[in-house]
Design a protein around this motif. Structure first.
Motif, PDB file in Angstrom:
ATOM      1  N   VAL A   1       1.191   5.285  -6.845  1.00  0.00           N
ATOM      2  CA  VAL A   1       0.016   4.655  -7.446  1.00  0.00           C
ATOM      3  C   VAL A   1      -0.914   4.144  -6.359  1.00  0.00           C
ATOM      4  O   VAL A   1      -2.123   4.349  -6.409  1.00  0.00           O
ATOM      5  N   GLU A   2      -0.336   3.479  -5.364  1.00  0.00           N
ATOM      6  CA  GLU A   2      -1.135   2.937  -4.267  1.00  0.00           C
ATOM      7  C   GLU A   2      -0.260   2.922  -3.021  1.00  0.00           C
ATOM      8  O   GLU A   2       0.940   2.679  -3.091  1.00  0.00           O
ATOM      9  N   THR A   3      -0.878   3.173  -1.874  1.00  0.00           N
ATOM     10  CA  THR A   3      -0.118   3.227  -0.638  1.00  0.00           C
ATOM     11  C   THR A   3      -0.795   2.419   0.454  1.00  0.00           C
ATOM     12  O   THR A   3      -1.978   2.082   0.348  1.00  0.00           O
ATOM     13  N   SER A   4      -0.035   2.080   1.453  1.00  0.00           N
ATOM     14  CA  SER A   4      -0.525   1.338   2.619  1.00  0.00           C
ATOM     15  C   SER A   4      -1.137  -0.002   2.261  1.00  0.00           C
ATOM     16  O   SER A   4      -2.138  -0.419   2.825  1.00  0.00           O
ATOM     17  N   ILE A   5      -0.520  -0.710   1.327  1.00  0.00           N
ATOM     18  CA  ILE A   5      -0.931  -2.065   0.981  1.00  0.00           C
ATOM     19  C   ILE A   5      -0.411  -2.967   2.091  1.00  0.00           C
ATOM     20  O   ILE A   5       0.765  -2.886   2.457  1.00  0.00           O
ATOM     21  N   ALA A   6      -1.256  -3.822   2.646  1.00  0.00           N
ATOM     22  CA  ALA A   6      -0.805  -4.731   3.704  1.00  0.00           C
ATOM     23  C   ALA A   6       0.211  -5.706   3.113  1.00  0.00           C
ATOM     24  O   ALA A   6      -0.068  -6.400   2.139  1.00  0.00           O
ATOM     25  N   ALA A   7       1.387  -5.732   3.695  1.00  0.00           N
ATOM     26  CA  ALA A   7       2.451  -6.620   3.209  1.00  0.00           C
ATOM     27  C   ALA A   7       2.200  -8.036   3.713  1.00  0.00           C
ATOM     28  O   ALA A   7       1.725  -8.226   4.820  1.00  0.00           O
ATOM     29  N   PRO A   8       2.528  -9.038   2.889  1.00  0.00           N
ATOM     30  CA  PRO A   8       2.410 -10.406   3.370  1.00  0.00           C
ATOM     31  C   PRO A   8       3.420 -10.639   4.487  1.00  0.00           C
ATOM     32  O   PRO A   8       4.456  -9.978   4.541  1.00  0.00           O
ATOM     33  N   PRO A   9       3.137 -11.566   5.387  1.00  0.00           N
ATOM     34  CA  PRO A   9       4.081 -11.827   6.475  1.00  0.00           C
ATOM     35  C   PRO A   9       5.443 -12.251   5.930  1.00  0.00           C
ATOM     36  O   PRO A   9       5.525 -12.999   4.958  1.00  0.00           O
ATOM     37  N   GLN A  10       6.493 -11.750   6.545  1.00  0.00           N
ATOM     38  CA  GLN A  10       7.858 -12.069   6.133  1.00  0.00           C
ATOM     39  C   GLN A  10       8.485 -13.014   7.150  1.00  0.00           C
ATOM     40  O   GLN A  10       8.312 -12.814   8.355  1.00  0.00           O
ATOM     41  N   PRO A  11       9.213 -14.013   6.679  1.00  0.00           N
ATOM     42  CA  PRO A  11       9.914 -14.876   7.633  1.00  0.00           C
ATOM     43  C   PRO A  11      10.996 -14.079   8.348  1.00  0.00           C
ATOM     44  O   PRO A  11      11.532 -13.124   7.794  1.00  0.00           O
ATOM     45  N   ASP A  12      11.287 -14.456   9.581  1.00  0.00           N
ATOM     46  CA  ASP A  12      12.351 -13.789  10.308  1.00  0.00           C
ATOM     47  C   ASP A  12      13.682 -14.086   9.660  1.00  0.00           C
ATOM     48  O   ASP A  12      14.077 -15.244   9.526  1.00  0.00           O
ATOM     49  N   VAL A  13      14.353 -13.042   9.185  1.00  0.00           N
ATOM     50  CA  VAL A  13      15.658 -13.187   8.541  1.00  0.00           C
ATOM     51  C   VAL A  13      16.665 -12.478   9.441  1.00  0.00           C
ATOM     52  O   VAL A  13      16.465 -11.326   9.796  1.00  0.00           O
ATOM     53  N   PRO A  14      17.739 -13.169   9.827  1.00  0.00           N
ATOM     54  CA  PRO A  14      18.719 -12.522  10.689  1.00  0.00           C
ATOM     55  C   PRO A  14      19.328 -11.297  10.013  1.00  0.00           C
ATOM     56  O   PRO A  14      19.537 -11.287   8.814  1.00  0.00           O
ATOM     57  N   ALA A  15      19.594 -10.265  10.798  1.00  0.00           N
ATOM     58  CA  ALA A  15      20.226  -9.053  10.247  1.00  0.00           C
ATOM     59  C   ALA A  15      21.620  -9.390   9.777  1.00  0.00           C
ATOM     60  O   ALA A  15      22.291 -10.256  10.330  1.00  0.00           O
ATOM     61  N   GLU A  16      22.062  -8.713   8.709  1.00  0.00           N
ATOM     62  CA  GLU A  16      23.400  -8.944   8.178  1.00  0.00           C
ATOM     63  C   GLU A  16      24.440  -8.519   9.198  1.00  0.00           C
ATOM     64  O   GLU A  16      24.256  -7.538   9.906  1.00  0.00           O
TER      65      GLU A  16
END
Length: 70
Positions: free
Chosen positions: A52-67
């Motif tokens: 439907v739509e592509t390349s939507i700018a994602a909101p900034p994500q907090p740094d989450v440690p990798a599992e």
């Protein structure tokens, strides 16, 4: 189908995530997926799938440690 799970190496950031799923009716759903810093809106249905739509700018994500595996 896509049933296998790939876990990134320790310390690396996941590049792909399902952000949200919304059911439209019994046969169709909207799925918002994030890849790196872009989001893509997909329409999934019994009669086929569509972007439907592509390349939507994602909101900034907090740094989450990798599992980590035990």
């Amino acid at each position: 189908g896509l049933s296998s799970t790939v876990i990134p190496p320790r310390g690396s950031k996941r590049r792909l995530a399902v952000v949200e799923i919304a059911s439209l009716d019994a046969k169709r759903r909207l799925v918002l997926v994030r890849r790196d810093d872009k989001e893509h809106l997909l329409l999934l249905g019994a009669n086929g799938d569509a972007v439907v739509e592509t390349s939507i700018a994602a909101p900034p994500q907090p740094d989450v440690p990798a599992e980590t595996a035990p």
